[in-house]
Design an enzyme around this catalytic site. Structure first.
Site, PDB file in Angstrom:
ATOM      1  N   GLU A  80      40.894   6.261  24.742  1.00 39.75           N
ATOM      2  CA  GLU A  80      40.709   7.822  24.339  1.00 39.75           C
ATOM      3  C   GLU A  80      41.839   8.346  23.798  1.00 39.75           C
ATOM      4  O   GLU A  80      42.909   8.258  24.616  1.00 39.75           O
ATOM      5  CB  GLU A  80      39.942   8.336  25.451  1.00 39.75           C
ATOM      6  N   CYS A 142      34.089  12.389  32.458  1.00 37.07           N
ATOM      7  CA  CYS A 142      35.001  11.287  31.965  1.00 37.07           C
ATOM      8  C   CYS A 142      36.120  12.338  31.164  1.00 37.07           C
ATOM      9  O   CYS A 142      37.154  12.270  31.269  1.00 37.07           O
ATOM     10  CB  CYS A 142      34.724  10.508  31.067  1.00 37.07           C
ATOM     11  N   HIS A 166      37.178   4.339  27.877  1.00 37.93           N
ATOM     12  CA  HIS A 166      35.801   4.229  28.040  1.00 37.93           C
ATOM     13  C   HIS A 166      35.301   2.727  27.956  1.00 37.93           C
ATOM     14  O   HIS A 166      36.041   2.009  26.901  1.00 37.93           O
ATOM     15  CB  HIS A 166      35.060   5.014  27.039  1.00 37.93           C
TER      16      HIS A 166
END
Ligand code: PCA
Length: 205
Positions: A80, A142, A166
């Site tokens: 991410e 998250c 992730h």
């Protein structure tokens, strides 16, 4: 020894298992290139996950923070790039539903990951092609944990590489998926090796 905090999440919604919990549990207390892994499994709670992380930062004085979570609809490892100042989604494990809420009213719109994403991507790709740099961590727990962690580190002026990854369901949990538990374990190990090298390089600069 330098320490890396490695977090995963408990199961949530109707999922029976969360692969991030299984991976971080398997890596707990391993030493990877001189980096000691401290694994913690967090509740899928907007409030409690952030509280636990802030306590960990204070108590463990980590040299790096790597957060893992499940992206059930994805099939590759998503490094991410960014966490945004929004909470929105289904109820968390405390029964709390957030709709279009800012995480911090006065906070910046977003924080960028401070992990060496391209180095990690290249390292993991040597073993497996199922990895990419993702431009959205979503708006659920998250994303909120990534935002809260980077926000807290900024507040404390602590410059330690930190970010969120992730992971998909393992093949063991969803037969249609390409990556097994072992594949993900290896990929996160490579990620931690790259991270350790990058920390050593920045110390010696
Ligand atoms: N995935 C969810 C929360 C917990 C997890 O493992 C998310 O992507 O926000």
């Amino acid at each position: 020894m330098k320490k890396v905090i490695l977090t995963g999440f408990e199961p949530f919604l109707n999922h029976e298992a969360n692969p991030s919990e299984l991976i971080v549990s398997a890596l707990d207390e391993k030493v990877i290139n001189g980096l000691q892994v401290k694994s913690v499994v967090l509740p899928v709670s907007f409030q409690r996950a952030a509280e636990i992380m802030k306590k960990l930062i204070k108590e463990e004085d980590p040299a790096a923070i790597v957060m893992l979570g499940l992206a059930g609809k994805r099939t590759a490892i998503s490094l991410e790039r960014i966490a945004i100042n929004v909470m929105d989604g289904p109820e968390d494990n405390d029964g709390v539903v957030m709709s279009d809420q800012p995480i911090h009213e006065q906070g910046p719109a977003a924080y960028f990951s401070t992990l060496p994403l391209r180095e990690i991507e290249a390292g993991v790709k040597e073993h497996d092609s199922h990895v990419y740099v993702s431009n959205t961590a979503g708006t659920y727990v998250c994303n909120a944990l990534m935002y809260e962690t980077l926000h807290e580190l900024k507040r404390l002026e602590k410059r330690v590489p930190s970010g969120f990854i992730h992971i998909p369901f393992t093949k063991e949990l969803n037969e249609a998926n390409p990556l097994t538990h072992e594949n993900l374990y290896q990929a996160i190990t490579v990620l931690l090796q790259k991270l350790s090298l990058s920390i050593q390089a920045s110390v010696s600069r």
